[in-house]
Write a protein that holds these residues in place. Structure first.
Motif, mmCIF file in Angstrom:
data_model
loop_
_atom_site.group_PDB
_atom_site.id
_atom_site.type_symbol
_atom_site.label_atom_id
_atom_site.label_comp_id
_atom_site.label_asym_id
_atom_site.label_seq_id
_atom_site.Cartn_x
_atom_site.Cartn_y
_atom_site.Cartn_z
ATOM 1 N N GLY A 66 0.857 -1.195 0.000
ATOM 2 C CA GLY A 66 0.000 0.000 0.000
ATOM 3 C C GLY A 66 0.886 1.235 0.000
ATOM 4 N N ASN A 69 -0.562 7.355 0.995
ATOM 5 C CA ASN A 69 -0.188 8.369 1.967
ATOM 6 C C ASN A 69 0.603 7.775 3.136
ATOM 7 O OD1 ASN A 69 -0.336 10.427 3.899
ATOM 8 N ND2 ASN A 69 -2.467 9.965 4.382
ATOM 9 N N ARG A 70 0.036 6.833 3.856
ATOM 10 C CA ARG A 70 0.708 6.275 5.035
ATOM 11 C C ARG A 70 1.918 5.432 4.654
ATOM 12 N NH1 ARG A 70 0.137 9.174 8.903
ATOM 13 N NH2 ARG A 70 0.877 7.512 10.254
ATOM 14 N N ASP A 92 1.405 -2.226 -4.775
ATOM 15 C CA ASP A 92 0.282 -1.282 -4.886
ATOM 16 C C ASP A 92 -0.416 -1.551 -6.217
ATOM 17 O OD1 ASP A 92 -0.309 1.749 -3.355
ATOM 18 O OD2 ASP A 92 -1.423 1.183 -5.169
ATOM 19 N N LEU A 94 -1.968 0.570 -7.874
ATOM 20 C CA LEU A 94 -1.775 1.730 -8.756
ATOM 21 C C LEU A 94 -0.321 1.752 -9.221
ATOM 22 C CD1 LEU A 94 -3.839 4.553 -6.972
ATOM 23 C CD2 LEU A 94 -4.508 3.138 -8.929
ATOM 24 N N ARG A 97 2.076 4.654 -8.291
ATOM 25 C CA ARG A 97 2.504 4.703 -6.890
ATOM 26 C C ARG A 97 3.581 3.644 -6.636
ATOM 27 N NH1 ARG A 97 -2.901 6.211 -3.348
ATOM 28 N NH2 ARG A 97 -3.227 8.171 -4.442
ATOM 29 N N GLY A 114 1.718 -5.870 -7.717
ATOM 30 C CA GLY A 114 0.441 -5.174 -7.809
ATOM 31 C C GLY A 114 -0.356 -5.495 -6.556
ATOM 32 N N ASP A 115 -1.346 -6.377 -6.681
ATOM 33 C CA ASP A 115 -2.186 -6.738 -5.537
ATOM 34 C C ASP A 115 -1.336 -7.324 -4.395
ATOM 35 O OD1 ASP A 115 -5.064 -7.171 -4.650
ATOM 36 O OD2 ASP A 115 -4.154 -9.149 -4.289
ATOM 37 N N TRP A 116 -1.764 -7.073 -3.159
ATOM 38 C CA TRP A 116 -1.005 -7.529 -1.982
ATOM 39 C C TRP A 116 -0.720 -9.035 -2.004
ATOM 40 C CZ3 TRP A 116 -3.002 -11.344 1.074
ATOM 41 C CH2 TRP A 116 -4.379 -11.584 0.991
ATOM 42 N N THR A 133 -2.596 -0.531 3.406
ATOM 43 C CA THR A 133 -3.679 -0.578 2.416
ATOM 44 C C THR A 133 -4.959 -0.024 3.055
ATOM 45 O OG1 THR A 133 -3.751 -2.852 3.166
ATOM 46 C CG2 THR A 133 -2.931 -2.504 0.939
ATOM 47 N N PRO A 134 -6.030 0.149 2.270
ATOM 48 C CA PRO A 134 -7.292 0.602 2.872
ATOM 49 C C PRO A 134 -7.793 -0.377 3.947
ATOM 50 C CG PRO A 134 -7.353 0.801 0.480
ATOM 51 C CD PRO A 134 -6.100 0.069 0.791
ATOM 52 N N HIS A 138 -6.684 -5.062 5.435
ATOM 53 C CA HIS A 138 -5.705 -5.224 6.512
ATOM 54 C C HIS A 138 -5.667 -6.676 6.982
ATOM 55 C CE1 HIS A 138 -5.898 -0.714 7.880
ATOM 56 N NE2 HIS A 138 -5.385 -0.877 6.689
ATOM 57 N N GLU A 155 -1.501 -0.824 9.856
ATOM 58 C CA GLU A 155 -2.260 0.413 10.039
ATOM 59 C C GLU A 155 -3.550 0.128 10.797
ATOM 60 O OE1 GLU A 155 -2.403 3.310 10.380
ATOM 61 O OE2 GLU A 155 -0.762 4.206 9.309
ATOM 62 N N CYS A 182 -0.373 0.925 14.337
ATOM 63 C CA CYS A 182 0.086 2.313 14.161
ATOM 64 C C CYS A 182 -0.703 3.300 15.023
ATOM 65 C CB CYS A 182 0.004 2.711 12.695
ATOM 66 S SG CYS A 182 1.068 1.695 11.665
ATOM 67 N N VAL A 184 -0.130 6.088 16.475
ATOM 68 C CA VAL A 184 0.955 7.065 16.460
ATOM 69 C C VAL A 184 0.834 8.147 17.545
ATOM 70 C CG1 VAL A 184 1.566 6.743 14.041
ATOM 71 C CG2 VAL A 184 -0.269 8.309 14.620
ATOM 72 N N HIS A 420 2.286 13.769 12.716
ATOM 73 C CA HIS A 420 1.540 13.390 13.911
ATOM 74 C C HIS A 420 2.309 13.767 15.176
ATOM 75 C CE1 HIS A 420 -1.371 10.610 11.741
ATOM 76 N NE2 HIS A 420 -2.126 11.372 12.487
HETATM 77 N N1 LIG Z 1 -2.162 5.868 11.787
HETATM 78 C C1 LIG Z 1 -2.757 6.945 11.342
HETATM 79 O O1 LIG Z 1 -2.723 7.981 11.955
HETATM 80 C C2 LIG Z 1 -3.508 6.906 10.043
HETATM 81 C C3 LIG Z 1 -3.808 8.095 9.371
HETATM 82 C C4 LIG Z 1 -4.475 8.001 8.151
HETATM 83 C C5 LIG Z 1 -4.849 6.779 7.658
HETATM 84 N N2 LIG Z 1 -4.573 5.640 8.365
HETATM 85 C C6 LIG Z 1 -4.936 4.316 7.838
HETATM 86 O O2 LIG Z 1 -3.904 3.912 6.953
HETATM 87 C C7 LIG Z 1 -4.454 3.119 5.896
HETATM 88 C C8 LIG Z 1 -4.033 3.722 4.562
HETATM 89 O O3 LIG Z 1 -4.524 5.043 4.479
HETATM 90 P P1 LIG Z 1 -3.929 6.064 3.412
HETATM 91 O O4 LIG Z 1 -4.428 7.402 3.785
HETATM 92 O O5 LIG Z 1 -2.480 5.838 3.253
HETATM 93 O O6 LIG Z 1 -4.700 5.584 2.100
HETATM 94 P P2 LIG Z 1 -4.186 5.688 0.589
HETATM 95 O O7 LIG Z 1 -5.367 5.469 -0.259
HETATM 96 O O8 LIG Z 1 -3.374 6.926 0.406
HETATM 97 O O9 LIG Z 1 -3.188 4.438 0.443
HETATM 98 C C9 LIG Z 1 -3.617 3.114 0.324
HETATM 99 C C10 LIG Z 1 -2.868 2.488 -0.832
HETATM 100 O O10 LIG Z 1 -3.216 1.103 -0.913
HETATM 101 C C11 LIG Z 1 -3.284 0.770 -2.295
HETATM 102 N N3 LIG Z 1 -4.069 -0.455 -2.500
HETATM 103 C C12 LIG Z 1 -5.419 -0.571 -2.623
HETATM 104 N N4 LIG Z 1 -5.758 -1.847 -2.850
HETATM 105 C C13 LIG Z 1 -4.606 -2.563 -2.838
HETATM 106 C C14 LIG Z 1 -4.317 -3.940 -3.031
HETATM 107 N N5 LIG Z 1 -5.289 -4.842 -3.296
HETATM 108 N N6 LIG Z 1 -3.034 -4.356 -2.957
HETATM 109 C C15 LIG Z 1 -2.022 -3.439 -2.763
HETATM 110 N N7 LIG Z 1 -2.250 -2.116 -2.595
HETATM 111 C C16 LIG Z 1 -3.524 -1.672 -2.633
HETATM 112 C C17 LIG Z 1 -3.932 1.990 -2.923
HETATM 113 O O11 LIG Z 1 -3.726 2.028 -4.309
HETATM 114 C C18 LIG Z 1 -3.242 3.114 -2.176
HETATM 115 O O12 LIG Z 1 -2.083 3.576 -2.842
HETATM 116 C C19 LIG Z 1 -5.956 3.103 6.111
HETATM 117 O O13 LIG Z 1 -6.314 1.915 6.743
HETATM 118 C C20 LIG Z 1 -6.191 4.282 7.018
HETATM 119 O O14 LIG Z 1 -7.335 4.126 7.823
HETATM 120 C C21 LIG Z 1 -3.910 5.697 9.520
#
Ligand SMILES: NC(=O)c1ccc[n+]([C@@H]2O[C@H](COP(=O)([O-])OP(=O)(O)OC[C@H]3O[C@@H](n4cnc5c(N)ncnc54)[C@H](O)[C@@H]3O)[C@@H](O)[C@H]2O)c1
Length: 472
Positions: A66, A69-70, A92, A94, A97, A114-116, A133-134, A138, A155, A182, A184, A420
């Motif tokens: 994944g 962002n995180r 990922d 995408l 990314r 690609g896929d996890w 990942t979303p 998880h 996450e 996480c 944090v 954070h």
């Molecule tokens: N700890 C924290 O403070 C905090 C803050 C924000 C988000 N989060 C959590 O972190 C996780 C990710 O959030 P994010 O904001 O980074 O989301 P994001 O959408 O930016 O990143 C998720 C990534 O996973 C990829 N992805 C989707 N399906 C996939 C698959 N089948 N195989 C591989 N990769 C795949 C997506 O393409 C994407 O790039 C979420 O569970 C979110 O709730 C935690």
């Protein structure tokens, strides 16, 4: 007055506790929060803050699953401390990314997935995986990673049901792996200082707390109406998606398990029946309300330039470029009218908790605020603390004296530049050290306690739906 005398006057702080240290010095009062008076600083509190460089004599290899962002936040740690951590694989769906992270970390072709699930078609080739990942992706990758002998940084929320959460804990135990969540905020100096002050006895015995998570109206629209966490079924109920940190922090400060929880709340605003007459399905379709609607996508993204992380802008913050993105799939989902999204997350949510030992807590998660930043009030038998997420004031009953903690994260050399409140990278440091030493006790939280805060969230959601007080 010197710190020792002040603390002596409080009468509760044993020598050698966290509050020992150099002299108190005068601190600015908090305008509007408390009347002016004799204010002291708590900024010299001794906190468990260490440099971010992991103390390890070997390099730990990780795979990022994944690369959003995180995932990038955690991978950046490896760029900061390359001798201690190396990202050796990425997954990922995408392509851009995946390629971006692969390029930044020189990840060989054969370790780009690609896929996890593709990661696990290969025999184990790293020490650990980071699962970012979303929310709905998880549980399965984590179960698989643990079974294959990887340590895991996972996450939050860790899973979508209470049963899955428990199964993850059981899997980590079964395979003897390190599973870190996480959470944090446990590393953020503000929360460390708040907790140390309570633990020092400065407010006597903690009796009750009030905690507010103000989501902020535009953040609500972005993440929980238009964005990734809009559906409680596809992700997790908002009490977990947004607030499992808060549940964890409350449990951590009270330092006792939560026994019962009751909750209420609903989605009041963001639904079709509240759309103003003539509203178009997208803000970019010439909506007659665009210039006045507080939730206008054009206003939030192109003018105020907030929440741009989802648009893959690669640094280009030009308004026209952002607007183009709002017309282009998949980014155009962020142009949707907030009244016509497939969302179901409540926009106001109140809970009441009772912890073992009798401490009570009330917690509100509110969409309709002009600011974010958690607010907390802690009521003790000898004093009171009120904080706003970056500074807090302690008030001692008997003397009426005040003390303020208002240290800026930028003044904490060890944490400079980390998100954070410094917590993001401190968490990775502890995880890397735990993996290198194969010692889970280096983590701030055990997996069982992390799961406990998730169980509080699931119990709250059951209560919100049933109208009954629920046992945790
Ligand atoms: N700890 C924290 O403070 C905090 C803050 C924000 C988000 N989060 C959590 O972190 C996780 C990710 O959030 P994010 O904001 O980074 O989301 P994001 O959408 O930016 O990143 C998720 C990534 O996973 C990829 N992805 C989707 N399906 C996939 C698959 N089948 N195989 C591989 N990769 C795949 C997506 O393409 C994407 O790039 C979420 O569970 C979110 O709730 C935690």
């Amino acid at each position: 007055m010197i710190r020792r005398d002040f603390l002596k006057s409080i009468g509760t702080i044993a020598a050698g506790t966290a509050l020992s240290g150099p002299l108190l010095h005068a601190a600015p009062s908090l305008p509007g929060l408390l009347p002016d008076g004799d204010v002291h600083s708590l900024n010299d509190l001794t906190l468990p803050i260490r440099p971010l460089r992991p103390e390890t004599d070997r390099q730990v290899s990780v795979i990022i699953i994944g690369a959003g962002n995180r995932g990038n936040v955690y991978a950046d740690f490896a760029r900061k401390f390359p001798e201690q951590v190396k990202v050796v694989g990425v997954s990922d769906i995408l392509e851009h990314r995946k390629l971006r992270m692969a390029g930044q970390h020189n990840i060989p072709e054969e370790n780009r997935f690609g896929d996890w699930s593709e990661v696990f078609t290969r025999p184990k080739f790293a020490d650990a995986v980071v699962i970012s990942t979303p929310d709905n992706l998880h549980y399965k990758p984590c179960m698989k990673a643990l079974a294959m002998g990887y340590d895991v940084l996972l996450e939050k929320p860790v899973a979508q049901t209470a049963q899955e959460c428990k199964a993850l804990g059981a899997q980590a135990r079964k395979y003897g792996r390190i599973l870190a969540v996480c959470h944090v905020l446990r590393y953020a100096p503000y929360f460390l200082a708040l907790r140390e002050t309570v633990r020092s006895g400065a407010i006597g015995k903690l009796v009750s707390l009030q905690h507010l998570e103000p989501i902020e109206y535009a953040h609500m629209a972005h993440s929980y109406v238009r964005g990734n966490w809009r559906s409680s079924k596809e992700t997790t109920p908002i009490i977990l998606a947004k607030s499992c940190h808060d549940l964890d922090i409350m449990r951590w400060i009270v330092d006792a398990p939560c026994k019962t929880i009751s909750a209420d709340g609903s989605l009041m605003l963001f639904k079709p029946e509240n759309a103003p007459a003539g509203a178009t399905r997208k803000c970019t379709d010439g909506c007659p309300h665009e210039s006045t609607c507080p939730y206008s996508a054009l206003d939030i993204y192109t003018r105020r330039k907030q929440h741009l992380g989802v648009f893959d802008l690669d640094g280009n913050r030009d308004a026209k470029f952002i607007e183009q993105r709002l017309h282009t799939p998949p980014y155009d989902s962020y142009a949707r009218c907030v009244y016509y999204c497939d969302n179901d997350q409540p926009d106001h949510y109140v809970t009441e908790m009772v912890f073992e030992g009798g401490v009570t807590a009330s917690f509100s998660m509110e969409a309709f605020t002009p600011w974010g930043g958690r607010r907390t009030r802690l009521m003790g038998t000898k004093g009171y603390i009120e904080g706003n997420g970056s500074q807090f004031t302690l008030r001692e009953f008997r003397t009426g004296k005040k003390a303020v903690w208002d240290k800026k994260v930028s003044d904490i050399a060890e944490y400079r530049g980390a998100g954070h409140g410094g917590g993001d990278h401190a968490l990775v440091r502890d995880f890397i050290e735990a993996v290198a030493a194969q010692d889970a006790s280096r983590l701030s939280s055990t997996i069982d306690v992390s799961i406990e805060s998730h169980l509080m969230g699931f119990a709250a959601e059951r209560s919100r739906k049933s109208g009954r007080k629920e046992k945790v």
